[in-house]
Design an enzyme around this catalytic site. Sequence first.
Site, PDB file in Angstrom:
ATOM      1  N   ARG A 258      -2.787  -1.117  -1.234  1.00 33.40           N
ATOM      2  CA  ARG A 258      -4.114  -1.676  -1.003  1.00 33.40           C
ATOM      3  C   ARG A 258      -4.112  -3.134  -0.596  1.00 33.40           C
ATOM      4  O   ARG A 258      -5.154  -3.665  -0.182  1.00 33.40           O
ATOM      5  CB  ARG A 258      -4.948  -1.536  -2.282  1.00 33.40           C
ATOM      6  CG  ARG A 258      -4.464  -2.457  -3.405  1.00 33.40           C
ATOM      7  CD  ARG A 258      -5.223  -2.259  -4.715  1.00 33.40           C
ATOM      8  NE  ARG A 258      -6.576  -2.730  -4.691  1.00 33.40           N
ATOM      9  CZ  ARG A 258      -6.938  -3.998  -4.823  1.00 33.40           C
ATOM     10  NH1 ARG A 258      -6.013  -4.941  -4.961  1.00 33.40           N
ATOM     11  NH2 ARG A 258      -8.204  -4.338  -4.818  1.00 33.40           N
TER      12      ARG A 258
ATOM     13  N   VAL B 216       0.246   0.739   4.123  1.00 28.98           N
ATOM     14  CA  VAL B 216       1.526   1.426   4.319  1.00 28.98           C
ATOM     15  C   VAL B 216       2.367   1.169   3.071  1.00 28.98           C
ATOM     16  O   VAL B 216       1.877   0.618   2.105  1.00 28.98           O
ATOM     17  CB  VAL B 216       2.255   0.936   5.589  1.00 28.98           C
ATOM     18  CG1 VAL B 216       1.432   1.208   6.831  1.00 28.98           C
ATOM     19  CG2 VAL B 216       2.582  -0.542   5.501  1.00 28.98           C
TER      20      VAL B 216
ATOM     21  N   LYS C 242      -4.519  -0.096   8.001  1.00 29.77           N
ATOM     22  CA  LYS C 242      -4.523   0.736   6.805  1.00 29.77           C
ATOM     23  C   LYS C 242      -3.343   0.308   5.934  1.00 29.77           C
ATOM     24  O   LYS C 242      -2.514  -0.498   6.344  1.00 29.77           O
ATOM     25  CB  LYS C 242      -4.373   2.222   7.164  1.00 29.77           C
ATOM     26  CG  LYS C 242      -5.477   2.772   8.040  1.00 29.77           C
ATOM     27  CD  LYS C 242      -5.218   4.222   8.429  1.00 29.77           C
ATOM     28  CE  LYS C 242      -6.287   4.739   9.377  1.00 29.77           C
ATOM     29  NZ  LYS C 242      -6.022   6.137   9.820  1.00 29.77           N
TER      30      LYS C 242
ATOM     31  N   GLY D 145       7.942  -7.388  -2.809  1.00 29.68           N
ATOM     32  CA  GLY D 145       8.850  -6.913  -1.778  1.00 29.68           C
ATOM     33  C   GLY D 145       8.138  -6.317  -0.585  1.00 29.68           C
ATOM     34  O   GLY D 145       8.756  -6.053   0.450  1.00 29.68           O
TER      35      GLY D 145
ATOM     36  N   GLU E  96       4.062   3.593   1.191  1.00 26.26           N
ATOM     37  CA  GLU E  96       4.364   4.795   0.428  1.00 26.26           C
ATOM     38  C   GLU E  96       4.531   6.034   1.301  1.00 26.26           C
ATOM     39  O   GLU E  96       5.172   7.011   0.893  1.00 26.26           O
ATOM     40  CB  GLU E  96       3.266   5.050  -0.606  1.00 26.26           C
ATOM     41  CG  GLU E  96       3.103   3.905  -1.594  1.00 26.26           C
ATOM     42  CD  GLU E  96       1.940   4.108  -2.540  1.00 26.26           C
ATOM     43  OE1 GLU E  96       2.144   4.754  -3.587  1.00 26.26           O
ATOM     44  OE2 GLU E  96       0.835   3.613  -2.238  1.00 26.26           O
TER      45      GLU E  96
END
Length: 775
Positions: free
Chosen positions: A532, A726, A724, A490, A728
């Site tokens: 990650r 994202v 970077k 998702g 959370e």
Amino acid sequence: MSTREGGAGVTTGAGSAVSDGPSVGTHARRIGGRERVTGTQQFVADIRLEGMLHVKLVTLDVGRARITSIDASAALALPGVVDVLTPADLPQPVPRFGPAYQDRPVLADGETSYHGEPVAAVAAETEAIAEQAVALVRVEFEELPAVTTVEAALADGAPLVQAPHVRPAGDPLAHTNVLKERHYGWGDVDEAERGADVVVENTYRFPMVTHFAIEPHGFIADVTPDDGIRLWSPVQHPYLLQKMMADLFDRPLTQVRVFAPDPGGGFGGKQNPKLEPVLIHLAMRTGRPCRLILTLEETFQAVRRAATRVHVRTGFTREGRLVFQDLDAEYLIGAYADIAERVMTKSAYLACGPYRVPTARIRGRAVLSHTTPSTAFRGFGTPQMNWAVESQMDAGARALGLDGLQIRMLNLAGRGDEVVKDDFPADGDWPETLRRAADLLGWNTPTPPGRGRGIAVGIKSGATTGLSNATVRLLADGSVIVYAGTSDMGQGARTIYAQLAADQLGAPLEKVTVVMGDTAVVPFDLQTSASRSTVFMGTAITRACDDIHAQLRELAADLRGVDEDDVRVEGGTVHLPGESLPITAFVRVGLGRWNGELIGNGRMRKPHMADHPLGGTPAFFEFNCTAFEVEVDVETGEVLMHQHVTVSDVGKALNPLQVEMQDEGAAIMGLGHSLMEHVILDEHGRIRNLGALDYRIPTTKDVPLRLVTGMVENLDGPGPHGAKGVSEGALLCTAPALSAAVTDATGAVFTELPMTPERVWRAVRDQVQERVSSS
């Protein structure tokens, strides 16, 4: 209403799934999105194998019990029942497994340790027959005292959740209910306290909550002499499942194949094996494929977030600067370890949050209990710890006459500042993110009458170790196939990977195919977690494309008779002396005569650091600022959210629309544990609010009137184009920001979640009564 806002250095532009220009940085349509919303996406529950049996679990309606006997004879006599698996049918002693500790039995081993733990499993020709047979399995048991709270588990003389022989050899805590204890810190807190002008001390509680993924857990196992073990599972870590089952069943990895259909939501709850061993045993015994699809109610008994009790003492100078943090955090992790000890460890290590803290003392404990085993959950322990730490910042602000923005600006780490002494420093312009969120909320404008505002920040460590491999095939017609071991649950990984490959190889996005979900086809990827995937797998894919670039230079040099050093490949174009050709056009010429292809391989590896408490420094920090403007009905305790702002430090938004979707999803999920979600246990350790009717999650009636998502892009991440992770960030600090806003509106202070209408109403009433009695 949802609003998208740009941040510092942000560019947002229209895009589509089909584009002649660069794809990265556009709002390319999500690959697979149409299939999901139209119902054509194939989930594990949609898969049918020839001769497949249906499995249902036998459980006890009690938290903890000693099993005295299991009689399956009546169930086996029912027409259509093929097998009933009991602990007596398993190798002895009953095999145990787990991602960190081998403590979870395949079926309850003499005793159930939580409500819903399977004691047997029925395999039948239809699901209806299996359900009927479950009721015919006679289990004699004796209910035993259960410990279901931190206090009960740590009390003197408390029943042990795990027998000492199950714990690792030499474990000094084996005769307690503490699975693991960690100590971190720097400086002398007792000495530092003498220099503090204000010390704030509180205990904060965070509830058990369940993942509530739209797709419940499901499993299919098939075992044959030729193919070995074949598993279908919506697992986030296919290769981990493969390894654990190979170890458990003493098979080579080549004899265990995992098919991982895209999960219908995971949020951490589908990272690790749960019931796959039961299905494998049944498939081995029956010689037929076996299928188990959990109900929503059964998923409540399979996974959850750890509840916490966090005691915090925080010292400030009279100006509002932090002097010390003294934290004692206990995580109620459940009956088995799963990955919960790592959740405690990682969040405790960053317990002081994104601040410059001169002195700190931190103790974290993972506490076993007779409750559903907890596991990873979006935020990985940070929302629990952040609820306490950020609430302390607001408590300090109230004591010092400051507001929430002022005290955070005084203490927030800037780029390069340490948040843990002598460790990985702040990797972004976090004050800019804080200022951006405050501006979007209108923090410095007059607050409308009857309303309150709150703001909070949070950081989560990205992956500290890892390995991701990718293979990319550039075909003779210019189309591209990407092979990646990531699970698209998702977060839109397929879309990002297609965008990266499309741009590097000059292919239209619609001509890029991303293959996932089969350990026999895609190369190894350690995990799909810790936000990650873009950084690790995305980098592996770009390096695989770089490998193809090198082959293109070699091919161009051969075809044109030039030196390789005179050939450049960039921007989807092959640049030769005197001419430039799109890669797609060049390969038609260079590969078309043989109908060949170029194959590139790439990887990203972050090695283990044995001397680091987390096994390595974070690859990046996920930083977020959240702010609210609310109004509270003091007669009912209902909280009306007028504004909900979330701003994340993203490095580079490879697909701004997907970043927005991830932030909005996390933000709304954070409202759940802040306002309503909590698992309720009775005195027998039973969950009393199983399912959607009695367990509330946010609906469209609960969302803010105005939800604003923003992002700060400074191209300072370790991923492709400076990205970077994202996904959370936007729920890390939802609860403390919302609580601060409610306090600002009413004067009532909260130390326990969720802030249900009843809890808010009682707090407001008590606060009014306290004012009256003191006047």
